[in-house]
Design an enzyme around this catalytic site. Structure first.
Site: not given
Ligand code: CTP
Length: 405
Positions: A213-216, A280
């Site tokens: 995943g990512n931090r958005s 994102a």
């Protein structure tokens, strides 16, 4: 500034209600028409007679118009009033009313109107410092923000109880300024327009429990959806997994991974006037995800090798297929930012690209503010100062609105 504007004021039962007749006079002097709704508790602090005299309009109390009402129809008064207003201001807003709004109650004239409004609702809380700081009140305020209400925080100072702290209604010129600012954004320039917005991160499955995943946080995309809805747009919001409530008047579609986001965008893009890709989207996804949970004991050399492939670039596909409408992308850069963003704008055939650098203070992931540079197809570069994401959203929409004309 306020000429031709219709302002609906909701009064609830706080001591600061005594200041509202003066605010009504000020707003009227600036050219606005003002109508009033109030709760029973508000009547303990200021009389309906005072309010109807200064506003020049009948005051609505309770959930049904008074039997002698000349202007309100019994069944649909709330809809009629909600459509009349360009903005609703709830001032003072008590802890009780804030709690009701956060949970969708419609048990009196003020809460019913707030729920029925399509145009923005500004909430100006005023209460004792301890009530304001209480976790329940703060959680309710967070909920209201997410739902698209605009909160005018109370100020520090001496309170009616004699205590000193945060809880005072802001000075009247400040409230009027805030209302004017909102009206500037809420001129319904997107009425009849269809806007598709994406938000949040995608999750690319490694196995049934793990993902890349990512931090958005999704806050920027949700702020865009909120602002577009305030401006009258028909908004569809395609979002990855986020911890934010759906803003009022926004149609939300949840997806998990990049492929699902691609499918959802392709399904819903038809007939849209503008598409804003604030999501994102993962650039890479595992070629094969494991159907069973990967067990540590079964690894070779304590190593798990993941092979990743590029995901479909949604924005690129949209740019390739674009015949009309406005296409906006985001560009997250930590270096060479303007150059990289301009390259992306060209490659993806965008009308606008919104550049930000998450390393800057005030532009980080999960922040409530952002610092962006807006770059247009014609090469115009506009560096904006740090501002709340809702204001950034409106700045972006101002440019989209111009392009749509
Ligand atoms: N985007 C997309 N589909 C993807 C990846 C990104 O539509 N598979 C969109 C994002 O929503 C955003 C913009 O493209 O609007 C970002 O462009 P991208 O080239 O992916 O930039 P970065 O993610 O920053 O990647 P890089 O800088 O590594 O190229």
């Amino acid at each position: 500034m306020l000429k031709g504007k219709n302002i609906l004021i909701g009064l609830t039962g706080g001591i600061a209600a005594y200041k509202i007749p003066q605010l009504i006079r000020d707003l009227k002097k600036s050219g606005a028409s003002v109508k009033i709704v109030m709760t029973d508790a508000a009547k303990e602090f200021v009389t309906p007679l005072t309010l109807s005299t200064v506003s020049g309009n009948e005051v609505v109390m309770g959930n049904f118009p008074q039997s002698d009402s000349n202007v309100l129809s019994a069944g649909t008064w709330h809809i009629d009033l909600a459509q009349w207003a360009h903005v609703m201001l709830i001032a003072p807003a008590t802890a009780n009313t804030i709690a009701k709004l956060a949970h969708g109650y419609a048990d009196n004239a003020v809460t019913t109107l707030a729920l029925a409004m399509r145009a923005p609702v500004v909430v100006s809380p005023s209460m004792d410092v301890d009530m304001w700081q209480r976790t329940q009140t703060q959680n309710n305020i967070t909920s209201l923000r997410e739902l698209g209400y605009i909160i005018l925080p109370p100020e520090e100072g001496e309170l009616a109880s004699g205590l000193v702290g945060q809880g005072r209604l802001p000075d009247l010129p400040k409230i009027q300024n805030a209302v004017e600012e909102i009206l500037q954004f809420a001129h319904q320039d997107f009425r009849g327009k269809k806007i598709l917005i994406t938000a949040g991160p995608t999750r690319e499955a490694i196995d049934p429990v793990r993902y890349i995943g990512n931090r958005s946080s999704g806050k920027m995309g949700f702020a865009l959806a909120t602002a577009a809805a305030h401006r009258g747009a028909e908004v569809k919001l395609i979002t990855g997994h986020v911890q934010i409530q759906t803003p009022k008047n926004v149609h939300r579609i949840d997806v998990e991974n990049a492929q699902q986001m691609y499918n959802a965008v392709m399904k819903h893009k038809k007939g849209t006037d503008a598409i804003i890709m604030a999501a994102a989207v993962a650039d890479f996804t595992p070629i094969n995800s494991f159907s069973k949970k990967v067990k540590k004991e079964e690894l070779d050399n304590d190593t798990l090798l993941l092979k990743l492939k590029k995901t479909k670039d949604i924005l690129h596909s949209l740019g390739e297929g674009k015949k009309e409408g406005v296409l906006v992308g985001f560009s997250l850069e930590t270096h060479n930012d303007i150059h990289n963003a301009m390259e992306k704008l060209k490659r993806k055939k965008l009308d606008l690209i919104i550049l930000n650098n998450p390393k800057k203070k005030g532009a980080a992931f999960d922040s409530d503010t952002n610092i962006v540079t807006i770059i247009s197809k014609n090469g115009k570069i506009e560096k904006l100062k740090k501002m709340p994401k809702y204001d950034v959203a409106n700045e972006i929409l101002n440019r989209v609105s111009k392009l749509l004309k």
